[in-house]
Design an enzyme around this catalytic site. Structure first.
Site, short mmCIF file in Angstrom:
data_model
loop_
_atom_site.label_atom_id
_atom_site.label_comp_id
_atom_site.label_asym_id
_atom_site.label_seq_id
_atom_site.Cartn_x
_atom_site.Cartn_y
_atom_site.Cartn_z
N GLU A 178 -30.20 -37.06 -8.59
CA GLU A 178 -30.18 -35.59 -8.59
C GLU A 178 -30.25 -34.98 -7.20
O GLU A 178 -31.05 -34.07 -6.94
CB GLU A 178 -31.32 -35.06 -9.47
CG GLU A 178 -31.28 -35.62 -10.88
CD GLU A 178 -32.37 -35.07 -11.79
OE1 GLU A 178 -33.30 -34.40 -11.30
OE2 GLU A 178 -32.29 -35.31 -13.01
N ASN A 219 -27.04 -41.17 -9.38
CA ASN A 219 -27.23 -40.68 -10.76
C ASN A 219 -27.50 -39.17 -10.73
O ASN A 219 -28.29 -38.69 -9.91
CB ASN A 219 -28.45 -41.41 -11.35
CG ASN A 219 -28.63 -41.23 -12.84
OD1 ASN A 219 -27.70 -41.50 -13.61
ND2 ASN A 219 -29.81 -40.80 -13.27
N HIS A 255 -27.14 -35.16 -20.40
CA HIS A 255 -28.08 -34.39 -21.23
C HIS A 255 -27.30 -33.16 -21.73
O HIS A 255 -27.12 -32.20 -20.98
CB HIS A 255 -29.30 -33.94 -20.42
CG HIS A 255 -30.18 -35.07 -20.01
ND1 HIS A 255 -30.93 -35.79 -20.93
CD2 HIS A 255 -30.45 -35.61 -18.79
CE1 HIS A 255 -31.63 -36.72 -20.27
NE2 HIS A 255 -31.35 -36.63 -18.99
N GLU A 283 -28.30 -41.22 -19.55
CA GLU A 283 -29.45 -40.53 -20.17
C GLU A 283 -28.99 -39.64 -21.32
O GLU A 283 -29.44 -38.50 -21.47
CB GLU A 283 -30.19 -39.69 -19.12
CG GLU A 283 -30.62 -40.47 -17.90
CD GLU A 283 -31.47 -39.68 -16.90
OE1 GLU A 283 -31.97 -38.59 -17.26
OE2 GLU A 283 -31.63 -40.16 -15.77
N ASP A 285 -28.52 -37.44 -24.38
CA ASP A 285 -29.13 -36.82 -25.55
C ASP A 285 -28.44 -35.48 -25.78
O ASP A 285 -27.76 -34.98 -24.88
CB ASP A 285 -30.67 -36.71 -25.48
CG ASP A 285 -31.22 -35.99 -24.28
OD1 ASP A 285 -30.45 -35.31 -23.58
OD2 ASP A 285 -32.45 -36.09 -24.05
#
Ligand code: XIL
Length: 377
Positions: A178, A219, A255, A283, A285
């Protein structure tokens, strides 16, 4: 620990939640080289488990693991062992857990997860070495008054010690996490403030020196959507490659939120892989507002299906990882007010339609491959 609030960060790519179009007929073919399973016995995973189906198409399917749940909840442990072929520590490899007091390392929680992975024939995604969140309090307090050389030495020692500790046991490391803002500028973290943008290349070099065989990843989130942030990440990794910095891949956190629609992920994965990099969804979701309506759940199912299809369609997409699998353990409700139901199992660890969608997508891909269709690899 301070939580980053990301509600409302995606402002550009708004598409109706109903606009979920599943790419049909995606082409899948031969199995790419999959890394060997870690030593240890292989848990007998059912043939229709996600991990068995994924192995038929040469894909690693993973989950973030909450190590408290792993220790206390036998259903959680059983699902983690039988459904997934990689694990990512949700928190226990972050700096605040690893070195809560300067110089006093706390490896045990992460060591236990690595042992669990080895027992179950799983690979490990290491997460994460350089981030602006979940830093130990001693570091946050001391950093502002450190000289750049002092802070660089602290970061180098952290990376070197952690990567060395887990040497040979980590498949992919999220080296830098990030580093960008949504507008594509570099995030104003202590790393950027004190060390300048070169901290990113340095981090990859130090990690590589400590474990030359681990795959090293950049990432980030919201880089699934084409736009300023994904373009900035693209330019960064292009430059790193051109400079010979040891970077192997890019992790797309993924996400998603039904209210912001779906990203053009396949094209985006493809352009990064064309730089000679591996890509991974790290990751995944798909959150929504609670209580979940049937329309929203359809959109969630579409989110899981299309993100997995995107990975399957890109030959260098080596793993697809969900950020936890049970709604009862999800990070979402604590961070995004009024949202949840983002995972593939419900609060009682019963599989939801989202689970079935992943299962069917993998089964279709495996079937297509068996018939010799497609050209995934
Ligand atoms: C989250 C964890 O899921 C939470 O348990 C923790 O409190 C905060 O961090 N992007 C990342 C992950 O890279 O490390 C974050 O994990 C979720 C967003």
């Amino acid at each position: 620990m301070s939580l980053r609030l990301r509600a409302g960060l995606i402002t550009t790519a708004v598409v109706g939640a109903g606009a979920v179009i599943l790419a049909q007929g995606a082409a899948f073919a031969s199995v790419p080289a999959t890394p060997p399973a870690a030593p240890g016995h292989q848990t007998s995973a059912p043939a229709d488990s996600l991990r068995s189906l994924a192995s038929r198409v040469g894909l690693r399917i993973g989950t973030a693991v909450n190590t408290d749940a792993l220790a206390s909840d036998s259903d959680y442990r059983s699902i983690a062992a039988t459904q997934f072929s990689t694990v990512t520590p949700e928190n226990v490899m972050k700096w605040d857990t690893i070195e809560p007091t300067q110089g006093a390392y706390n490896w045990a929680p992460a060591d236990q997860l690595v042992a669990f992975a080895q027992q179950n024939g799983q690979l490990v995604r290491g997460h994460t070495l350089v981030w602006h969140n979940q830093l130990p309090a001693w570091l946050t307090a001391a950093a502002p008054s450190m000289t750049p050389d002092q802070l660089r030495a602290v970061l180098k020692k952290h990376i070197t010690d952690e990567v060395t500790h887990f040497k040979g046991k980590i498949w992919q490391w999220d080296v830098v996490n990030e580093a960008f803002n949504d507008d594509g500028t570099l995030r104003d973290s202590i790393w950027l403030q004190k060390l300048g943008p070169g901290y990113i290349a340095d981090a990859f070099r130090w990690a590589h020196a400590a474990d030359p065989k681990a795959l090293l990843f950049y990432n980030d989130y919201n880089i699934e959507f084409t736009g300023p942030k994904s373009n900035a990440a693209y330019s960064l990794v292009q430059q790193l490659k051109a400079q010979g910095v040891p970077i192997d891949g890019v992790g797309f956190q993924t996400h998603l939120d039904t209210q912001y629609g779906l990203p053009d992920l396949q094209n985006n994965l493809q352009r990064f892989s064309a730089l000679g990099l591996k890509v991974a969804e790290t990751e995944v979701d798909v959150r929504t507002t609670l209580p979940v309506t049937a329309v929203e759940q359809n959109a969630q199912v579409g989110g899981y299906t299309s993100t997995l299809q995107a990975c399957l369609a890109v030959r260098d997409c080596i793993s697809y990882t969900v950020w936890g699998f049970g709604d009862g353990y999800s990070w979402v409700p604590a961070v995004f007010a009024g949202e949840g139901a983002a995972d593939i199992y419900d609060e009682n660890l019963q599989p939801k339609a989202e689970y079935t969608a992943l299962q069917q997508t993998l089964a279709l891909a495996a079937g297509a491959q068996q018939r010799g269709g497609g050209d995934r690899h």
